[in-house]
Scaffold this active site. Structure first.
Site, short mmCIF file in Angstrom:
data_model
loop_
_atom_site.label_atom_id
_atom_site.label_comp_id
_atom_site.label_asym_id
_atom_site.label_seq_id
_atom_site.Cartn_x
_atom_site.Cartn_y
_atom_site.Cartn_z
N GLY A 12 -4.27 39.95 40.61
CA GLY A 12 -2.89 39.05 40.92
C GLY A 12 -2.75 38.74 42.35
O GLY A 12 -1.75 38.86 42.97
N SER A 14 -3.65 35.90 43.70
CA SER A 14 -3.44 34.33 43.80
C SER A 14 -2.16 34.07 44.62
O SER A 14 -1.92 33.10 44.91
CB SER A 14 -3.53 33.49 42.63
N TYR A 155 9.59 44.29 29.97
CA TYR A 155 9.16 44.48 31.34
C TYR A 155 9.28 46.11 31.90
O TYR A 155 8.65 46.75 32.37
CB TYR A 155 9.99 43.54 32.36
N1 NAP Z 1 8.73 39.95 42.89
C1 NAP Z 1 9.31 40.83 42.71
O1 NAP Z 1 10.46 40.99 42.78
C2 NAP Z 1 8.77 42.17 41.91
C3 NAP Z 1 9.48 43.41 41.90
C4 NAP Z 1 8.94 44.27 41.20
C5 NAP Z 1 7.71 44.45 41.20
N2 NAP Z 1 6.80 43.33 41.05
C6 NAP Z 1 5.32 43.67 40.58
O2 NAP Z 1 4.74 43.15 41.62
C7 NAP Z 1 3.36 42.67 41.40
C8 NAP Z 1 3.14 41.13 41.79
O3 NAP Z 1 4.19 40.25 41.63
P1 NAP Z 1 4.68 39.23 42.77
O4 NAP Z 1 5.98 39.38 43.07
O5 NAP Z 1 3.67 39.06 43.80
O6 NAP Z 1 4.41 37.85 41.86
P2 NAP Z 1 3.45 36.63 41.93
O7 NAP Z 1 3.53 36.11 43.02
O8 NAP Z 1 3.95 35.86 40.46
O9 NAP Z 1 2.09 37.37 41.56
C9 NAP Z 1 1.80 37.77 40.20
C10 NAP Z 1 0.36 37.71 40.29
O10 NAP Z 1 -0.46 38.19 38.81
C11 NAP Z 1 -1.11 37.27 38.50
N3 NAP Z 1 -1.33 37.34 36.95
C12 NAP Z 1 -0.33 37.18 36.29
N4 NAP Z 1 -0.58 37.41 34.85
C13 NAP Z 1 -2.14 37.45 34.84
C14 NAP Z 1 -3.16 37.68 33.89
N5 NAP Z 1 -2.69 37.64 32.63
N6 NAP Z 1 -4.51 37.37 34.42
C15 NAP Z 1 -4.76 37.60 35.69
N7 NAP Z 1 -3.80 37.42 36.81
C16 NAP Z 1 -2.38 37.40 36.46
C17 NAP Z 1 -0.77 36.02 39.09
O11 NAP Z 1 -1.86 35.17 39.13
P3 NAP Z 1 -2.29 33.95 38.27
O12 NAP Z 1 -0.99 33.22 37.82
O13 NAP Z 1 -3.01 32.95 38.98
O14 NAP Z 1 -3.07 34.12 37.26
C18 NAP Z 1 -0.21 36.21 40.46
O15 NAP Z 1 -1.33 36.39 41.38
C19 NAP Z 1 3.49 42.45 39.65
O16 NAP Z 1 3.13 43.54 39.17
C20 NAP Z 1 5.36 42.51 39.57
O17 NAP Z 1 5.80 43.04 38.31
C21 NAP Z 1 7.37 42.41 41.70
#
Ligand code: NAP
Length: 255
Positions: A12, A14, A155
């Site tokens: 993840g 990207s 989730y």
């Molecule tokens: N943002 C928040 O508020 C928050 C809060 C709590 C926890 N988190 C956790 O933090 C982590 C990162 O999230 P983020 O906030 O950085 O969000 P984000 O910017 O949307 O990043 C999510 C990443 O996961 C990748 N991804 C999703 N589905 C995938 C798949 N099937 N195969 C390969 N890559 C995949 C996406 O890449 P592609 O779309 O290019 O595949 C992207 O790089 C996640 O596990 C999320 O649950 C986030």
């Protein structure tokens, strides 16, 4: 906190937290393997890493498929011959109600990416992590600790299970000197919202609502979570395993 000569996989990578972590590992001299589906975004992250540190290996892969997961480990080992750190960061969110018709489709999608992919990657990485006495950092969420929104059950289940998976494996491999920890972020300003709410005009209101739900009244930056990832992956955290670290601006505190 040098990671020179270390091989680090960040899924993840990207955007958001994964991209920020990849950049910091690259700055610290690691050979970083960055994984996600969006090739354009991954290439942009790779360029930024190369400008500031080492050039990463880019793997375009959908973590919801087993063949891709095997390919990530095989390609990493072929290229670098070892693995020191696995960061299971990729994740998706989504709202679905227990009485809705499509619940199982959504449930399976979320579990496949947030939980199964992390479990399978950990499984395939383990012989190499045992050799390197390496470690795993799993990105969970405050949703592992509390159900903060209605309809967020798939989730929340995936994140609570990821935390428990972290503890279970940590106990299994501790005798090999391998550590596993998880991080539970609160609201982090990332591309997350794009997948959650396709209508971009609603994003600002939702981010405002989220920041107001934290005790500190603010959103978290991806690089703050990245700092914690690097700390846990480093030797400074050599006595920490099976632990879960909340970084949420006091969201759980506020309730
Ligand atoms: N943002 C928040 O508020 C928050 C809060 C709590 C926890 N988190 C956790 O933090 C982590 C990162 O999230 P983020 O906030 O950085 O969000 P984000 O910017 O949307 O990043 C999510 C990443 O996961 C990748 N991804 C999703 N589905 C995938 C798949 N099937 N195969 C390969 N890559 C995949 C996406 O890449 P592609 O779309 O290019 O595949 C992207 O790089 C996640 O596990 C999320 O649950 C986030």
């Amino acid at each position: 906190m040098s990671f020179k000569d270390n091989v680090v996989i960040v899924t993840g990578a990207s955007s958001g937290i994964g991209a920020a972590a990849a950049l910091k590992f690259a700055e610290e001299g690691a050979n970083v393997v960055i994984v996600a589906r969006n090739k354009e975004k991954l290439t942009a992250v790779a360029e930024k890493c190369a400008e500031n540190g080492t050039k990463p290996l880019v793997i375009v892969a959908d973590l919801a498929t087993d063949t891709c997961i095997k390919e990530i480990i095989d390609t990493t080992l072929t290229q670098f011959g070892k693995l020191n750190v696995l960061v299971n960061n990729a994740g998706i969110c989504g709202f679905v109600d227990i009485v809705s018709d499509n619940i199982m489709k959504k449930f399976d999608e979320i579990i496949a990416t947030n939980l199964r992919a992390a479990a399978y990657l950990t499984n395939l990485s383990m012989p190499h992590l045992i050799k390197s006495r390496g470690n795993v950092v799993n990105i969970s969420g405050v949703a592992a600790h509390a159900v903060l929104f209605p309809g967020n059950l798939a989730y929340c289940t995936s994140k609570a299970a990821l935390d428990h998976f972290t503890r279970g494996v940590a106990l299994d491999v501790a005798s090999h000197g391998v550590r596993l920890n998880s991080i539970c972020p609160g609201p982090v300003k990332s591309d997350y919202m794009d997948t959650l709410i396709p209508d971009k005009t609603k994003h600002k209101d939702f981010w405002d609502t989220l920041s107001k739900r934290t005790a500190l009244g603010k959103l978290i930056e991806p690089k703050e979570v990245a700092d914690l990832i690097l700390y846990l992956a480093s030797d400074k955290a050599r006595s920490i395993t099976g632990s879960s670290f909340v970084i949420d601006g006091g969201m759980l505190l506020k309730g």
